[in-house]
Design a protein around this motif. Structure first.
Motif, short mmCIF file in Angstrom:
data_model
loop_
_atom_site.label_atom_id
_atom_site.label_comp_id
_atom_site.label_asym_id
_atom_site.label_seq_id
_atom_site.Cartn_x
_atom_site.Cartn_y
_atom_site.Cartn_z
N SER A 84 0.86 -1.35 -0.05
CA SER A 84 -0.12 -0.07 -0.13
C SER A 84 0.90 1.22 -0.01
CB SER A 84 -1.09 -0.03 1.27
OG SER A 84 -0.28 0.23 2.49
N ALA A 85 2.01 1.07 0.68
CA ALA A 85 2.92 2.40 0.73
C ALA A 85 3.64 2.54 -0.61
CB ALA A 85 4.19 2.06 1.67
N ARG A 86 3.56 1.37 -1.30
CA ARG A 86 4.34 1.49 -2.70
C ARG A 86 3.25 2.21 -3.78
NH1 ARG A 86 6.52 -3.37 -3.52
NH2 ARG A 86 8.45 -2.76 -2.67
N GLU A 87 1.89 1.69 -3.60
CA GLU A 87 1.01 2.06 -4.40
C GLU A 87 0.65 3.78 -3.93
OE1 GLU A 87 -2.47 -0.46 -3.65
OE2 GLU A 87 -1.81 -1.92 -4.37
N ALA A 94 2.30 10.29 -9.54
CA ALA A 94 1.49 10.59 -10.54
C ALA A 94 0.85 11.92 -10.24
CB ALA A 94 0.44 9.40 -10.76
N GLU A 95 0.43 12.07 -9.12
CA GLU A 95 -0.54 13.39 -8.98
C GLU A 95 0.49 14.40 -8.99
OE1 GLU A 95 -2.28 13.05 -4.83
OE2 GLU A 95 -3.53 11.71 -5.73
#
Length: 166
Positions: A84-87, A94-95
């Motif tokens: 989840s940290a990687r995501e 991306a943002e």
């Protein structure tokens, strides 16, 4: 009282008689039952200790299985946290990229608008200056013409006005 036996044989007989009497006294007082009871009690104690050891072994086995499950869950949870940290990092990247592109586009538009505004202002200044120069040239030209042909133009204008009034 030798009964015709040698000393060794007589001693052996007396030792055997003493042994039989001793064993009789031991049986009379119930020593074999006491020994049997003590052995039975000791066997029960050993069986209880073995049962307790088996119970402790089963508890230890269950505890080991529980800790193994907790360890596996913790490892899985750690993997989930890392994933989840990687995501989240990819999403934030991306943002940030999108935000940067938007910012660059907005600043580019602002710079282009400023350039267009400066261009328009320069054109307006050139036109204004051109108009001023044209007015000044016309004034100078009119002064020169008025100095040379002023009287003739005034007379001609008066004739034109008189002709129109009639």
């Amino acid at each position: 009282m030798n009964f015709g036996l040698d000393a060794t044989t007589a001693a052996s007989i007396w030792a055997t008689i003493a042994l039989v009497i001793f064993l009789g006294i031991i049986v009379y007082f119930g020593v074999p039952k006491l020994i049997t009871k003590m052995l039975d009690d000791r066997i029960k104690d050993i069986e209880a200790e073995l049962a307790e050891a088996e119970r402790l072994r089963a508890d230890a086995k269950a505890l080991l299985a529980e800790y193994e499950a907790k360890r596996e869950n913790a490892e899985k949870e750690a993997e989930d946290i890392v994933a989840s940290a990687r995501e989240e990092a990819f999403r934030l990247t991306a943002e940030a990229k999108t935000s940067l592109e938007t910012l660059v586009a907005r600043r580019t538009r602002a710079v282009e608008d400023k350039i267009a505004q400066a261009e328009a202002q320069a054109v307006a200044e050139v036109r204004s200056r051109s108009a001023d120069i044209a007015v000044e040239a016309a004034r100078v030209l009119l002064q020169q013409q008025m100095a040379e042909k002023g009287d003739a133009l005034v007379e001609q204008s008066i004739k034109d006005v008189a002709a129109r009034l009639n």
